[in-house]
Write a protein that holds these residues in place. Structure first.
Motif, PDB file in Angstrom:
ATOM      1  N   ARG A  12      56.161  31.013 114.895  1.00 22.78           N
ATOM      2  CA  ARG A  12      56.928  31.388 113.702  1.00 22.78           C
ATOM      3  C   ARG A  12      57.232  30.135 112.855  1.00 22.78           C
ATOM      4  NH1 ARG A  12      59.665  34.642 116.334  1.00 22.78           N
ATOM      5  NH2 ARG A  12      58.596  36.559 115.840  1.00 22.78           N
ATOM      6  N   ALA A  13      57.581  29.033 113.503  1.00 21.17           N
ATOM      7  CA  ALA A  13      57.845  27.779 112.777  1.00 21.17           C
ATOM      8  C   ALA A  13      56.584  27.295 112.064  1.00 21.17           C
ATOM      9  CB  ALA A  13      58.362  26.715 113.740  1.00 21.17           C
ATOM     10  N   SER A  14      55.433  27.457 112.706  1.00 21.75           N
ATOM     11  CA  SER A  14      54.172  27.064 112.073  1.00 21.75           C
ATOM     12  C   SER A  14      53.890  27.938 110.856  1.00 21.75           C
ATOM     13  CB  SER A  14      53.024  27.175 113.075  1.00 21.75           C
ATOM     14  OG  SER A  14      53.197  26.257 114.129  1.00 21.75           O
ATOM     15  N   GLY A  15      54.216  29.217 110.949  1.00 20.25           N
ATOM     16  CA  GLY A  15      54.059  30.109 109.800  1.00 20.25           C
ATOM     17  C   GLY A  15      54.946  29.691 108.638  1.00 20.25           C
ATOM     18  N   ASP A  19      54.097  28.165 104.757  1.00 17.03           N
ATOM     19  CA  ASP A  19      54.770  28.592 103.524  1.00 17.03           C
ATOM     20  C   ASP A  19      55.306  27.398 102.739  1.00 17.03           C
ATOM     21  OD1 ASP A  19      54.284  31.232 104.187  1.00 17.03           O
ATOM     22  OD2 ASP A  19      56.302  31.566 104.985  1.00 17.03           O
ATOM     23  N   ARG A  20      55.856  26.429 103.464  1.00 13.92           N
ATOM     24  CA  ARG A  20      56.404  25.245 102.771  1.00 13.92           C
ATOM     25  C   ARG A  20      55.302  24.444 102.108  1.00 13.92           C
ATOM     26  NH1 ARG A  20      60.774  21.868 105.841  1.00 13.92           N
ATOM     27  NH2 ARG A  20      60.864  21.021 103.750  1.00 13.92           N
ATOM     28  N   LEU A  67      42.517  28.071  98.730  1.00 13.13           N
ATOM     29  CA  LEU A  67      43.422  27.407  99.666  1.00 13.13           C
ATOM     30  C   LEU A  67      44.782  28.087  99.671  1.00 13.13           C
ATOM     31  CD1 LEU A  67      44.157  25.053 101.577  1.00 13.13           C
ATOM     32  CD2 LEU A  67      44.757  23.734  99.518  1.00 13.13           C
ATOM     33  N   ARG A  68      45.282  28.402  98.514  1.00  9.98           N
ATOM     34  CA  ARG A  68      46.600  29.072  98.415  1.00  9.98           C
ATOM     35  C   ARG A  68      46.575  30.422  99.128  1.00  9.98           C
ATOM     36  NH1 ARG A  68      51.363  28.443  95.531  1.00  9.98           N
ATOM     37  NH2 ARG A  68      52.407  30.381  94.989  1.00  9.98           N
ATOM     38  N   LYS A  69      45.533  31.197  98.894  1.00  9.13           N
ATOM     39  CA  LYS A  69      45.415  32.504  99.558  1.00  9.13           C
ATOM     40  C   LYS A  69      45.276  32.337 101.065  1.00  9.13           C
ATOM     41  CE  LYS A  69      43.345  34.753  95.571  1.00  9.13           C
ATOM     42  NZ  LYS A  69      42.108  35.271  94.993  1.00  9.13           N
ATOM     43  N   ARG A  70      44.515  31.337 101.481  1.00  4.34           N
ATOM     44  CA  ARG A  70      44.299  31.118 102.915  1.00  4.34           C
ATOM     45  C   ARG A  70      45.598  30.695 103.601  1.00  4.34           C
ATOM     46  NH1 ARG A  70      39.703  30.114 106.314  1.00  4.34           N
ATOM     47  NH2 ARG A  70      40.619  30.043 108.379  1.00  4.34           N
ATOM     48  N   ALA A  73      47.802  33.717 103.973  1.00  6.73           N
ATOM     49  CA  ALA A  73      47.327  34.589 105.053  1.00  6.73           C
ATOM     50  C   ALA A  73      47.602  33.971 106.425  1.00  6.73           C
ATOM     51  CB  ALA A  73      45.837  34.865 104.885  1.00  6.73           C
ATOM     52  N   GLU A  74      47.421  32.664 106.552  1.00  6.99           N
ATOM     53  CA  GLU A  74      47.652  31.990 107.837  1.00  6.99           C
ATOM     54  C   GLU A  74      49.125  32.050 108.235  1.00  6.99           C
ATOM     55  OE1 GLU A  74      45.332  30.967 109.927  1.00  6.99           O
ATOM     56  OE2 GLU A  74      43.763  31.448 108.481  1.00  6.99           O
ATOM     57  N   GLY A  75      50.020  31.851 107.264  1.00  8.01           N
ATOM     58  CA  GLY A  75      51.453  31.944 107.551  1.00  8.01           C
ATOM     59  C   GLY A  75      51.822  33.335 108.046  1.00  8.01           C
ATOM     60  N   ASP A  76      51.305  34.344 107.365  1.00  5.42           N
ATOM     61  CA  ASP A  76      51.557  35.728 107.789  1.00  5.42           C
ATOM     62  C   ASP A  76      50.984  35.992 109.176  1.00  5.42           C
ATOM     63  OD1 ASP A  76      52.844  36.256 105.404  1.00  5.42           O
ATOM     64  OD2 ASP A  76      51.115  37.284 104.492  1.00  5.42           O
TER      65      ASP A  76
END
Length: 106
Positions: A12-15, A19-20, A67-70, A73-76
């Motif tokens: 969760r912290a990595s997600g 986002d940050r 990159l922004r979309k990726r 998606a990775e955070g989610d």
């Protein structure tokens, strides 16, 4: 035996870190860099470098949008993985509730 340990809090912290990194501020800087490059291409119209600058701006725009979309998606996905793992861990633990004689095998 595997040393694999899944920690939902770390996932969760990595997600949240994704986002940050993928913040509005970062997006504004990316958009600004592409815009300035495109403007430079327009200003240098007639020069041979103009077409190359326009190409750089368009290529970077596509790459940075991707990159922004990726990152989004990775955070989610990281947060979803944390939730799924915790849910699965709880359900698996419930499967073992009420089993007696476990210490006989340890």
């Amino acid at each position: 035996m595997s040393d694999l340990k899944v920690d939902g809090h770390e996932l969760r912290a990595s997600g949240h870190m994704a986002d940050r990194v993928n913040s509005d501020d970062f997006h504004e800087k990316m958009t600004g860099a592409v815009s300035k490059t495109s403007n430079a291409a327009d200003e240098l119209s007639g020069w041979s470098v103009s077409e190359e600058l326009a190409n750089v701006a368009e290529t970077w725009k596509k790459g940075l949008d991707g990159l922004r979309k990726r990152l989004d998606a990775e955070g989610d996905a990281l947060r979803g993985c944390a939730t799924d793992h915790e849910w699965n861990d709880q359900l698996t633990g419930r499967d073992f509730e009420g089993i007696t004689g476990f210490n006989d095998f340890v």
